[in-house]
Design an enzyme around this catalytic site. Structure first.
Site, short mmCIF file in Angstrom:
data_model
loop_
_atom_site.label_atom_id
_atom_site.label_comp_id
_atom_site.label_asym_id
_atom_site.label_seq_id
_atom_site.Cartn_x
_atom_site.Cartn_y
_atom_site.Cartn_z
N CYS A 17 0.84 -1.19 0.00
CA CYS A 17 0.00 0.00 0.00
C CYS A 17 0.87 1.24 0.00
O CYS A 17 1.81 1.27 0.78
CB CYS A 17 -0.89 -0.03 1.24
SG CYS A 17 -1.31 1.55 1.97
N PRO A 18 0.63 2.28 -0.74
CA PRO A 18 -0.39 2.46 -1.78
C PRO A 18 0.24 2.43 -3.16
O PRO A 18 -0.17 3.17 -4.04
CB PRO A 18 -0.89 3.86 -1.46
CG PRO A 18 0.39 4.57 -1.05
CD PRO A 18 1.33 3.54 -0.48
#
Ligand code: HEM
Ligand code: SF4
Ligand code: SF4
Lengths: 79, 418, 257
Positions: A17-18
Site C-alpha cells: 500500500c499504496p
C-alpha cells in the site's frame, strides 16, 4: 472483447500500500489522452481503489477481470 | 506572492491557532535539547532538519503576522514573510518530518513539532504546493466513500478468492465465509488495507478465535493525515465510522498501520464501539485463550520495532511484547525502544511520496540499531514501517528478515478444535 | 541623617543643565517607571493568558505514552525537575537548576527589602544568600550565553536570545556589585540593606519621594541602571520566551493528559 489497444502494461503484483495507485498515476501520465493502460495487481482492495481513483481523477476504468488471484485492469486516460 | 493569497494563508494560519499551538509557538526557549532527538538530524546534521529548526519556519511567520514583536522589531526574531521562499521552506520542514514525536518527549516543554508542522502543511495546501500524490490518494479514498457500493461485488468476489489462503492458516468457523463482509451486529469490524497481506493473516486469526467478525469495505490508511488536511482526514475516517455504525459492531480493529490507528482511535471523537489496534485484539485473544500459538516458528532471534504512532503516540507497547513472548524466547530489544524508539524514517507519508534516497539516508540510525541488535528477524506492526524496514534491509545489505507481527502470529496458530 | 553616609559627589550640590536632566531621569526610573513596568508586566501576562484561555481546545489528546497514572504530578515533575534535560545534558541541567532556583531566591530576596517583610533577621545586613544567590544566577547566565556561540545552538539562536541573556547578565552583574558594595561597613560610603529598605518603603507608600534622600552612595548610577534594566526585563517578559514561566506547566500537561 476489447476493442482498444493497450499502450502500456503495468505490473503491480505484490506491491505494498499504496504503490499500485501511485504507480498507476505516474504511468498513466506517460501515455496520451485516449490511450489505455493495462495493470495487474494482487490487491483485492484495488477493485475498489482503481475505480474510485479513476472517478476522482477523471479517468475511466474500461474493464476488470479476476483470474486466479490476479486482478487485471484496463484504464483509459481521459485527461 | 499575491496579496490575496497572503491574506488567505494568514486566515488558514489563524484557523490553526488553538490553545496548544499558541503555547507551542510562544514558548520555545531555543534551548536546542530537541536537536539530537530527531533521526533526520542524526543522519543529516543541518539546522533545517532539527525539530526546532522546522518549527522556527512556522514560528517566524507567527511572529511576523500575529505578534507585536514581529511588527515592532522584526529583526529580534529574524521573522520571515509569507512568500514563495517561505512556502518552500515550509515544504522542506514539513515533509522532512515523519511526525514521529520523538522530540516531544525530549523538549522540556513538550513542544509538538508534528502539530506545528500541520500549520506548515495547511499553508502548503493554501498555496497549492501540497504534495500531489498525497492529495490524489486522499481524494481517491474520499471518492471511495461514494463508489464502494458500485464496486462491492467485485471486491467481495476478490475476497472469496482468498479463502484458500486464509484456510491454509486456520479453519473457518462452520457456517461462515472465510472473510465475512457486511455482517450486522458483528463483534469486530476489521479494517485492513488494499493488499491481501493485510487481510489474509488477520482473517485467519479472527477465524481461529471463532470471532463473529466482518471486514470493512474501506482501507484504514488515512493519506490526508500526512497531507495535513484536517477536513479530508475527517471524511476518510468517517467512512469507517459510518460503516461501524451501520453494522452496529461492538469493536473496530485496525490493521497494522500506526497512523490509521491513531487517527481512528484518538481523532474521531467518542463512539458506541471501541476502536483498537489489531495488535491489542491479538494480545487479548491469547490472554483469554481464544487463540493458541506454538512457539518456535521463528528461526533465530527476533526483535521488534515500535511504530511511533502505535507506541509513543498510541500507547500500544506492552501488547506486542506479550505476543512475541508467546512466539519465541529468543527476543532481543532494540536500544532505545518503546517511547524512546527511533523512527524508522518511513512515517509522515514519505513512503507514499517515494523519497527513496531521503528515506535511506535518514533510516541510518534505525539501521545502526538493527545491526547492534544482531537479530535474525525484525518484526513490526505498521505497514509503513514494514516497507521502510524492508527497503533499509536491502539497501544496507543487513540480511535480516522483515516481518509483520500479525503475519508471524497467523503462521504460528495452532490447537484448532478438530 | 548620618553625614558620614553621604558621599561627596551627591546631595549638597545643586544641579543644572545635563546634570539636572539626569537627576530627573534617575527619579523617573527609580519611582514612576517601577510602577509602570510592573503594570505593563501584569497587564501583558494577563492579556497573554486570556488569549490562550480563549483559544479553542485541541480536538484530541496530544499526550505521549506510556500514560502516567497521575498526569498532573508527572507534569509538575517535568516542569520543576526537567528530567529529560538531566538525562540528555547533565551540565546544562545543573546550570538550569542553579539558575532557576537562584531566580526563585532572588524574588524573595527582593521581597525581603520591603519594610515589614523580614525573611532574613532584620538586623542582618544581607539579602537572602548574602551574594551567593547573585552568583548562582550570574554564572549560569555566562554559560547560557557562551553555549549559544557554538554548534547547533548558534544556528537555532536568534538575536533576541542573545539580547535577553545580555540583559540578564548586566542586571545580575550590577546586582552582584550592589550586593558586594553592601558588604562594606554601614559607616562607609555605601548603601546598605537598611537604605534599600527605605527606598522600598518609598515605593510601598506611593509617596513619590526622591530616593536620593535615602540612597546616598556614590554608585547610585549603578543602582539606577540595575533598576532600569530590571524594569526593561519586566516589561518585555510577557512578549518573549520568558512566558515559559507561566506556560511550562500547561505545556507539560498537554503531553501528559
Ligand atoms: C520563575 C519562573 C522562571 C523564570 C523567571 C525563568 C527565566 C528564564 C530565563 C531568563 C532563561 C534564560 C533564557 C535563555 O537562556 O535565553 C530561562 C531558561 C530556561 N528555562 Fe526558565 N524561567 C522560569 C521558570 C522555568 C520553568 C518552570 C521551567 C520548566 C521547564 C523553565 C525552563 C527553562 C529552560 C529549559 C531554559 C533553557 C533556555 C536556554 O537555554 O536558553 N523555566 N528561564
Ligand atoms: S516529529 Fe520526529 S521527524 Fe519530526 S522533528 Fe520531531 S523527531 Fe524529527
Ligand atoms: S527542546 Fe523544545 S524548547 Fe528547546 S529548542 Fe527544542 S522545541 Fe524549543
Amino acid at each position: 472483447m476489447s476493442d482498444y489497444t493497450v499502450a502500456k502494461t503495468l505490473d503491480c503484483k505484490g506491491l505494498a500500500c499504496p504503490m499500485p495507485i501511485v504507480r498507476l498515476s505516474q504511468e498513466i501520465a506517460k501515455i496520451k489522452v485516449g490511450e489505455v493502460i493495462e495493470m495487474f495487481t494482487t490487491d483485492p482492495g484495488s477493485l475498489a481503489d482503481v475505480p474510485s481513483w479513476a472517478k476522482s481523477t477523471g479517468n475511466a476504468v474500461l474493464e476488470n477481470k479476476q483470474e486466479s488471484g490476479v486482478i487485471h485492469f484496463f484504464v483509459k486516460r481521459q485527461k | 506572492m499575491e496579496a490575496a493569497t497572503q491574506e488567505a494563508l494568514k486566515k488558514l494560519f489563524e484557523s490553526k491557532l488553538n490553545k496548544a499551538m499558541r503555547l507551542y509557538l510562544d514558548t520555545c526557549a531555543h534551548c536546542g535539547l530537541c536537536v539530537e532527538a530527531c533521526h533526520v538530524y542524526q543522519a543529516m546534521p543541518e539546522t533545517k532538519y532539527t525539530p526546532v529548526g522546522r518549527a522556527e519556519v512556522v514560528r517566524k511567520l507567527f511572529k511576523r503576522y500575529f505578534k507585536m514583536q514581529g511588527k515592532i522589531a522584526p529583526w529580534l526574531g529574524e521573522v520571515i514573510e509569507l512568500d514563495d521562499k517561505s512556502v518552500n521552506m515550509a515544504y522542506e520542514a514539513a515533509f522532512s518530518c515523519t511526525g514521529c514525536r520523538r522530540c516531544v518527549t525530549v523538549c522540556p516543554f513538550g513542544i509538538d513539532t508534528q502539530q506545528v508542522m500541520n500549520i506548515a502543511k495547511l499553508l502548503l495546501i493554501g498555496a497549492e504546493k501540497q504534495p500531489q500524490i498525497l492529495a490524489m490518494l486522499s481524494d481517491m479514498s474520499i471518492a471511495k466513500g461514494e463508489t464502494w457500493k458500485e464496486t462491492a461485488n467485485d471486491y467481495i468476489a476478490a475476497l472469496n478468492n482468498l479463502a484458500p489462503e486464509v484456510e491454509a492458516l486456520a479453519p473457518t468457523p462452520p457456517g461462515r465465509p472465510a472473510i465475512p463482509i457486511d455482517v450486522e451486529n458483528a463483534n469486530v469490524l476489521y479494517v485492513g488495507l488494499s493488499g491481501k497481506h493485510s487481510i489474509v493473516p488477520a482473517a485467519a486469526i479472527l477465524n481461529a478465535a471463532s470471532e463473529n467478525w466482518t471486514i470493512s469495505h474501506f482501507e484504514a490508511v488515512n493519506f490526508a493525515a500526512w497531507l495535513g488536511d484536517g477536513e479530508k482526514q475527517r471524511l476518510i475516517a468517517k467512512r469507517i465510522i459510518m460503516e461501524a455504525e451501520r453494522l452496529k459492531v461492538k469493536e473496530v480493529a485496525v490493521v497494522e498501520c500506526g497512523t490509521a490507528t491513531r487517527v481512528l482511535k484518538f481523532m474521531t471523537g467518542s463512539h458506541p464501539f471501541r476502536i483498537v489496534s489489531i495488535v491489542e485484539l491479538i494480545a487479548r485473544y491469547i490472554e483469554q485463550g481464544r487463540i493458541k500459538v506454538k512457539p518456535g516458528t521463528i528461526s533465530g532471534t527476533l526483535t521488534y520495532h515500535d511504530p511511533c504512532q502505535l507506541g509513543r503516540n498510541g500507547g500500544v507497547m506492552e501488547e506486542p511484547r506479550y505476543i512475541i513472548g508467546k512466539l519465541t524466547d529468543k527476543f532481543v530489544e532494540l536500544t532505545p525502544n518503546k517511547e524512546a524508539n527511533w523512527c524508522c524514517g518511513g512515517g509522515g507519508g514519505l513512503i507514499s511520496l517515494g523519497e527513496h534516497e531521503f528515506r535511506m539516508k535518514t533510516g541510518k540510525v534505525k539501521v545502526d540499531q538493527m545491526r547492534a541488535s544482531k537479530a535474525d528477524t525484525i518484526c513490526t506492526a505498521c505497514e509503513n514501517c514494514h516497507t521502510q524496514l524492508t527497503e533499509l534491509n536491502e539497501h544496507y545489505g543487513l540480511g535480516m528478515k522483515v516481518e509483520s507481527l500479525t503475519n508471524l502470529v497467523a503462521h504460528a496458530l495452532t490447537g484448532f478444535g478438530a | 541623617m548620618d553625614p558620614q553616609a553621604v558621599s561627596a559627589a551627591s546631595q549638597a550640590v545643586v544641579h543644572t543643565g545635563f546634570a539636572l536632566f539626569l537627576d530627573k531621569l534617575y527619579y523617573f526610573i527609580m519611582v514612576p517607571l517601577v510602577y509602570i513596568s510592573v503594570i505593563v508586566m501584569i497587564v501583558g501576562i494577563v492579556a497573554k493568558i486570556v488569549s490562550i484561555v480563549r483559544a479553542p481546545i485541541p480536538a484530541f489528546s496530544l499526550k505521549t505514552y506510556p500514560a502516567k497514572k497521575r498526569p498532573f504530578l508527572a507534569a509538575l515533575g517535568d516542569t520543576f525537575g526537567m528530567p529529560m534535560i538531566r538525562k540528555e545534558k547533565p551540565l546544562f541541567w545543573f546550570f538550569l537548576m542553579m539558575f532557576h532556583i537562584g531566580i526563585f531566591f532572588l524574588f524573595f530576596g527582593h521581597l525581603d527589602l520591603f519594610p515589614g517583610v523580614n525573611l532574613m533577621p532584620p538586623e542582618s545586613r544581607h539579602m537572602i544568600g548574602a551574594g551567593a544567590v547573585g552568583l548562582s544566577v550570574t554564572i549560569p547566565t555566562f554559560y547560557f550565553l557562551f553555549r549559544r556561540f557554538k554548534g547547533q545552538e548558534r544556528h537555532i539562536s536568534v538575536p533576541s536570545d542573545y539580547l535577553l541573556l545580555l540583559l540578564l547578565l548586566f542586571i545580575f552583574l550590577l546586582g552582584d556589585m550592589i550586593s558586594w558594595g553592601n558588604s562594606w561597613t554601614a559607616n562607609g560610603f555605601v548603601m546598605t540593606k537598611a537604605d534599600f529598605k527605605n527606598y522600598f518603603g518609598i515605593l510601598k507608600s506611593f509617596s513619590f519621594v526622591d530616593p536620593r534622600t535615602v540612597l546616598h552612595g556614590s554608585h547610585y548610577h549603578f543602582v539606577v541602571l540595575h533598576v532600569f534594566l530590571a524594569e526593561l526585563f519586566m516589561m518585555i517578559l510577557p512578549f518573549t520566551k520568558i512566558v515559559h514561566t507561566f506556560f511550562s506547566l500547561p505545556l507539560n500537561l498537554l503531553r501528559r493528559r
